[in-house]
Design an enzyme around this catalytic site. Structure first.
Site, short mmCIF file in Angstrom:
data_model
loop_
_atom_site.label_atom_id
_atom_site.label_comp_id
_atom_site.label_asym_id
_atom_site.label_seq_id
_atom_site.Cartn_x
_atom_site.Cartn_y
_atom_site.Cartn_z
N TYR A 90 -5.77 6.41 4.78
CA TYR A 90 -5.99 5.41 3.74
C TYR A 90 -5.18 4.12 4.00
CZ TYR A 90 -5.41 2.59 -0.27
OH TYR A 90 -5.34 1.47 -1.06
N ASP A 119 -8.99 5.46 -1.67
CA ASP A 119 -7.87 6.07 -2.38
C ASP A 119 -8.42 6.86 -3.58
OD1 ASP A 119 -8.57 4.18 -4.23
OD2 ASP A 119 -6.59 3.25 -4.38
N GLU A 156 0.83 -1.21 0.00
CA GLU A 156 0.00 0.00 0.00
C GLU A 156 0.86 1.26 0.00
OE1 GLU A 156 -3.01 0.20 -0.68
OE2 GLU A 156 -3.65 -1.87 -0.44
#
Ligand code: SF4
Length: 372
Positions: A132, A150, A49
């Protein structure tokens, strides 16, 4: 609640369930086979991520594998030196991500027994872990029912619900978060979040969304109104400023002079050629002299110009002109650097170099480098 309101709430909840079900079915059949989809290890998901922020999937794949081969666990990352981490990250850009990941791994090693925490507040408190990334790791690795939003997901939500608010302002963010949480199927947040990201990445494209192939098209309010291309609202961006710099290419024997940026800031911890922004009233040769005298504390002879490169960061662009220089004396690393080193070609691989320096050095041979 009136009977009418109750009826409408129930219809809306049924629509949410139908959207989530259609998305999950599509995702289970149509998702791309990506390396981070073969694991539930929080560390590996966290690394993916972090890398995927500001970088496309196709670019991230090889870097992800290489990074995990070097640092297979949080402990291995925490125990590595920052120079080594930046060298492995080299080429992926946005180096603050690597610095934060490294700092966070040390917190995990020292305060969480070497295991990425599954408790939201603890995870969120780690360096570089924003809303996020925390939501993505918590939902995918730990099964928390949290929506991860996102840029791709924002676009899908704006279109699905025909949201005319600016998704980057507080009110718009609140609206989208409300829609995302309402859609979230309990117990399936990890797959749901990944499905939304995937839909935004390969179907609900920024321009020319593939609505005919979209699993939720029948629910899409922007499509119903023919407004897909107008959602999300686009803000006009101010022009990107441009900077002119000079750089010094200084050789001693078969070694090249490189300087390391202090850890803070955009390029913190990276090694680069000595460089300086040219002042408005100054010529290039003058700027090189100022660089050598004020920033490195040495007298020098400025030679010919060797290379010119252009480079773009998110917030500005650069032109850098590199000049051959001969120093009289030993250079000192002054602000914005904290170390100076004469680097041989064999040592180059172990250092994280800035993108601009890599570009300049693709046009110039390393001292002692054989070209044929
Ligand atoms: Fe996006 Fe089109 Fe699907 Fe709507 S129907 S979510 S605009 S791809």
């Amino acid at each position: 609640m009136s009977a009418l309101a109750a009826q409408s709430a129930s219809a809306s909840s049924q629509a949410h369930e139908a959207i989530a079900a259609a998305l999950l079915t599509w995702f289970s059949k149509s998702h791309r086979d990506l390396p981070w989809r073969h694991t539930r290890d929080p560390y590996r998901i966290w690394v993916s991520e972090v890398m995927l922020q500001q970088t496309q999937v196709i670019t991230v794949g090889p870097y992800y594998e290489r990074f995990l081969a070097h640092f297979p666990t949080v402990g291995a990352l925490a125990n590595a030196e920052l120079d080594e981490v930046l060298a492995v990250w080299q080429g992926l850009g946005y180096y603050s991500r690597a610095r934060n990941l490294h700092a966070a791994a040390r917190v995990v090693r020292d305060c969480h027994g070497g295991q990425a925490p599954g408790e939201p507040a603890a995870l969120r408190s780690l360096p570089g872990v924003g809303e996020y990334i925390a939501a993505a790791v918590l939902s995918i690795a730990f099964g928390h029912d949290i929506a991860a939003i996102d840029g791709n997901v924002k676009r899908v939500l704006c279109r699905l619900f025909d949201c005319a608010q600016d998704p980057d302002r507080a009110e718009g963010r609140r609206t989208l978060r409300g829609h995302a949480q309402a859609l979230l199927p309990p117990g399936r947040a990890g797959d749901f979040n990944q499905g939304m990201m995937e839909l935004g990445a390969i179907v609900c494209l920024p321009r020319g969304p593939l609505c005919h192939a979209c699993p939720v098209s029948r629910f899409c309010q922007a499509r119903a109104g023919g407004l897909q291309e107008e959602r999300p609202l686009r803000r006009s961006r101010p022009p990107v400023p441009h900077r002119e710099l000079v750089a010094a290419y200084v050789v001693r024997g078969e070694r090249l002079l490189l300087l390391r940026r202090r850890p803070e800031g955009l390029l913190g911890g990276l090694w680069e050629l000595p460089n300086l922004e040219i002042a408005a009233s100054e010529g290039e040769a003058e700027a090189v002299q100022r660089l050598l005298q004020e920033r490195l504390g040495v007298q020098a002879k400025v030679g010919e110009q060797l290379a010119t490169v252009r480079h773009a960061y998110t917030h500005y662009t650069l032109t850098v002109r590199a000049y051959r220089c001969e120093l009289r004396g030993e250079p000192q690393a002054k602000e914005p650097w904290d170390a100076a080193r004469w680097v041989s070609i064999g040592e180059r691989e172990a250092l994280g170099l800035s993108g601009v320096t890599i570009k300049v050095l693709t046009r110039l041979p390393w001292p002692g480098e054989r070209l044929f």
